[in-house]
Design an enzyme around this catalytic site. Structure first.
Site, short mmCIF file in Angstrom:
data_model
loop_
_atom_site.label_atom_id
_atom_site.label_comp_id
_atom_site.label_asym_id
_atom_site.label_seq_id
_atom_site.Cartn_x
_atom_site.Cartn_y
_atom_site.Cartn_z
N THR A 135 1.28 -95.92 39.12
CA THR A 135 0.90 -97.29 38.68
C THR A 135 0.50 -97.19 37.00
OG1 THR A 135 0.54 -97.43 41.54
CG2 THR A 135 -0.35 -99.56 39.23
N TYR B 203 6.30 -105.73 48.13
CA TYR B 203 7.33 -107.28 48.21
C TYR B 203 7.93 -107.56 49.57
CZ TYR B 203 10.42 -111.23 46.27
OH TYR B 203 10.15 -112.50 45.68
N TYR C 226 0.94 -93.40 49.53
CA TYR C 226 -0.43 -94.09 48.57
C TYR C 226 -0.68 -95.53 49.55
CZ TYR C 226 -1.31 -96.58 43.87
OH TYR C 226 -2.11 -96.92 43.70
N ARG D 235 -2.27 -104.66 45.77
CA ARG D 235 -0.65 -104.54 44.88
C ARG D 235 1.41 -104.66 45.63
NH1 ARG D 235 -0.52 -102.90 39.76
NH2 ARG D 235 -2.58 -102.80 38.38
N LYS E 43 -3.26 -91.17 49.47
CA LYS E 43 -4.07 -92.50 48.76
C LYS E 43 -4.30 -93.60 49.14
CE LYS E 43 -4.19 -93.84 43.23
NZ LYS E 43 -3.28 -94.05 42.72
N ILE F 51 -7.63 -89.77 43.22
CA ILE F 51 -7.00 -90.44 42.20
C ILE F 51 -7.28 -91.00 40.87
CG2 ILE F 51 -4.36 -90.61 41.81
CD1 ILE F 51 -3.43 -89.47 44.69
#
Length: 293
Positions: A44, A107, A133, A138, A161, A203
């Site tokens: 990202t 999404y 992740y 997001r 993560k 991270i």
């Protein structure tokens, strides 16, 4: 397998928005010198969503070659579709990365069963070690600890993560997971507490501008020297806050530009940091004793 301070590295760009691979190579050398444990390229923070496929692979290739085995390299290879994720992960493997950071499909908002089947398919079609992740802020989907526990039964799922900012997830993951994996924070502001509860590292966005401090904090935490780790975490606290005054990576790229490490380029729809935030970021850099140009 993966632990300590792993930087989610920015992708330097020229004023016109073109990739600056030479600046990226210099950042790799700097992170090696500063003791960073690993580099996530094209995550990202690396603006993976704004680059072309050719640029995506060019950046990964540049980091792998510059790292030359001195530091672990992890490619962000998650996509909305399972097939594209498999393709990107396998192509990243051909470039020589040490692992893949695979974000939950965004999404489309899959169910927990859909998430399990997605990661199972990626793991079965790819040989790279995979770090899950989870960043619901997001992606609009939360990979729950129970689903993570099921996924860790697959051989090449080696880490997660966890970027919810909820440090209680560490305890829950450690309770549910039978096969040990790397449990990594994806939230700089809570990384210290995350490690204190049993996490293995972070991270980090902040590591882009203060790699030595973040690396030292993680080393002290791994040694359970919590008092000294807390002192360093206090110095980083301003950065952990102010580097998110606007959407990542807007503030961190401006900070690196202010440090004369990269140009000011950033890709639309992201724009340069609003001038009303400049002084706050500079103050946070000074608090961490970061050298400015």
């Amino acid at each position: 397998m993966f632990s300590g301070s792993i930087v989610a590295i920015v992708t330097p760009m020229t004023d016109s928005g073109q990739l600056d691979l030479e600046a990226l190579r210099q950042l790799v050398d700097w992170h090696v010198e500063e003791g960073t444990s690993g580099i996530v390229v094209m995550g990202t923070t690396g603006e993976s969503g704004t680059v072309t496929e050719k640029e995506y692979f060019a950046a990964i290739d540049a980091v792998v070659k510059q790292a030359a085995g001195r530091i672990q390299v992890i490619a962000g290879s998650g996509a909305m579709s399972t097939n594209k994720t498999i393709t990107l992960t396998n192509q990243a493997k051909e470039l020589g990365v040490d692992g893949a950071l695979v974000v939950t499909p965004y999404y489309c908002k899959p169910s927990q069963q859909g998430l399990y089947e997605h990661f199972k398919a990626v793991a079965s079609h790819c040989e790279l070690p995979i770090i899950l992740y989870n960043v619901p802020g997001r992606t609009a989907v939360d990979l729950l600890p129970e689903t993570v526990a099921k996924l860790t039964e697959l051989e090449n799922i080696v880490g997660i993560k966890e970027a919810t900012g909820d440090v209680s997830r560490v305890t829950e993951l450690n309770r549910l997971i039978e096969t040990p994996i790397s449990i990594l924070s994806g939230d700089d502001a809570t990384a210290y507490d995350f490690m204190k509860l049993g996490g293995h590292g972070v991270i980090s966005v902040t590591a882009n501008v203060a790699p030595g401090l973040m690396s030292k904090m993680c080393q002290l935490a791994q040694a359970e020297n919590w008092k000294q780790a807390a002192l360093i975490n206090d110095k980083l606290s301003g950065l952990n806050d102010k580097l998110f005054l606007e959407a990542n990576p807007i503030p961190v790229k401006w900070a690196l530009y202010r440090m004369n490490k990269i140009g000011c380029g950033i890709r639309l729809p992201l724009t340069e940091l609003d001038s009303r935030f400049h002084s706050q970021v500079v103050t946070a850099l000074e608090q961490a004793n970061v050298e400015l140009s």
